[in-house]
Design an enzyme around this catalytic site. Structure first.
Site, PDB file in Angstrom:
ATOM      1  N   HIS A  84       0.783  -1.127  -0.064  1.00 43.50           N
ATOM      2  CA  HIS A  84       0.064  -0.188  -0.289  1.00 43.50           C
ATOM      3  C   HIS A  84       0.922   1.202  -0.068  1.00 43.50           C
ATOM      4  O   HIS A  84       1.961   1.334   0.660  1.00 43.50           O
ATOM      5  CB  HIS A  84      -0.897   0.070   1.125  1.00 43.50           C
ATOM      6  CG  HIS A  84      -1.964   1.086   1.023  1.00 43.50           C
ATOM      7  ND1 HIS A  84      -1.677   2.378   1.393  1.00 43.50           N
ATOM      8  CD2 HIS A  84      -3.368   0.882   0.646  1.00 43.50           C
ATOM      9  CE1 HIS A  84      -2.745   3.072   1.434  1.00 43.50           C
ATOM     10  NE2 HIS A  84      -3.859   2.141   0.921  1.00 43.50           N
ATOM     11  N   GLU A 154      -4.389   1.694  -7.112  1.00 44.83           N
ATOM     12  CA  GLU A 154      -4.685   2.627  -6.489  1.00 44.83           C
ATOM     13  C   GLU A 154      -3.872   3.883  -6.596  1.00 44.83           C
ATOM     14  O   GLU A 154      -2.649   3.989  -6.282  1.00 44.83           O
ATOM     15  CB  GLU A 154      -4.253   2.557  -5.136  1.00 44.83           C
ATOM     16  CG  GLU A 154      -5.580   1.579  -4.303  1.00 44.83           C
ATOM     17  CD  GLU A 154      -5.526   1.776  -2.931  1.00 44.83           C
ATOM     18  OE1 GLU A 154      -6.749   1.891  -2.325  1.00 44.83           O
ATOM     19  OE2 GLU A 154      -4.591   2.488  -1.888  1.00 44.83           O
TER      20      GLU A 154
END
Ligand code: PGA
Length: 242
Positions: A84, A154
């Site tokens: 992430h 993302e």
């Protein structure tokens, strides 16, 4: 047809265990809806056990990063968000990401590998960035192993904003085609087709529906909107085309 995938990334929220329990209680009222999607909840670590106990019949537990496989397995964690941008920003390299992916696979935990450019430029240079990030994060994986991962696309510039500032559906479709092309080059077409690609970055009730149509994504990784039971329910319905 496999169920759409929905991952709630709670990050460092809610602020207390009792608030987390309240949110889970609200969510459990919609368990029949959530059973129609493959739902994973990634709470802050101290809430793992409580989340597991309260979601047994409608969700699976996820971890916001990957650490001790033994500990995660003992909590029943089934999916780990790896790479992430919050952790990459703290210095997690693609090399570390690739090691964590292999450790997760060995523990039978699905690695949800996050990739995403920090800026999207008109000349398309972000595609080169994506290619490199995919290549280095997935390095050393055999096609058979790669077929067991999932990707979360993302773009960093879309995270933590409002729906209107997120990626548009045509831009998302373009990126998904590109990611599939790179996965085909790295592995093969069958593997590329097998790997679910999720989108994350300001998914809200306002844009969830359009981001699912014709974009090739199999689901969403949702941050702030997963902290509202009502918003998250609407997003789940959008995934199901309702
Ligand atoms: P957001 O976060 O939905 O709040 O943009 C997504 C994420 O960082 O996983």
């Amino acid at each position: 047809m496999a169920k759409p995938i929905l991952v709630a990334n709670w990050k460092n929220h809610p602020n207390s265990l009792s608030e987390a329990q309240k949110l889970l209680k609200e969510m459990s009222k919609k368990r029949e809806l959530y059973k129609k999607v493959a739902l994973f909840i990634a709470p802050p670590q101290p809430y793992l056990e409580s989340t597991l106990l309260r979601t047994r019949n409608f969700a699976k537990l996820a971890s916001q990063n990957f650490f001790s496989p033994e500990i995660l397995k003992s909590f029943g964690v089934r999916l780990a968000i790896i790479g992430h941008s919050d952790y990459r920003a703290l210095g997690e390299s693609s090399e570390i990401v690739s090691q964590k992916i292999k450790l997760a696979l060995r523990a039978s935990i699905v690695p949800l590998v996050c990739i995403g450019e920090s800026v999207r430029d008109v000349d398309g240079e972000h595609f080169e960035f994506l290619r490199e990030e995919l290549k280095s994060s997935l390095s050393g994986l055999k096609p058979l192993e790669a077929g067991k991962i999932a990707i979360a696309y993302e773009p960093i510039w879309t995270i933590g904003k409002r729906a209107k500032d997120a990626l548009s559906a045509p831009e998302l479709a373009e990126s998904v085609i590109f990611i599939k092309k790179v996965l085909t080059q790295l592995f093969n077409r069958a593997v590329a087709e097998k790997i679910p690609i999720l989108y994350g970055g300001s998914v809200e009730p306002a844009n969830a529906g359009e981001l699912m149509v014709g974009t090739g994504v199999r689901g969403f990784l949702v941050g702030h909107a997963s902290l509202s039971a009502k918003s998250f329910e609407t997003i789940a319905k959008s995934l199901l085309g309702k």
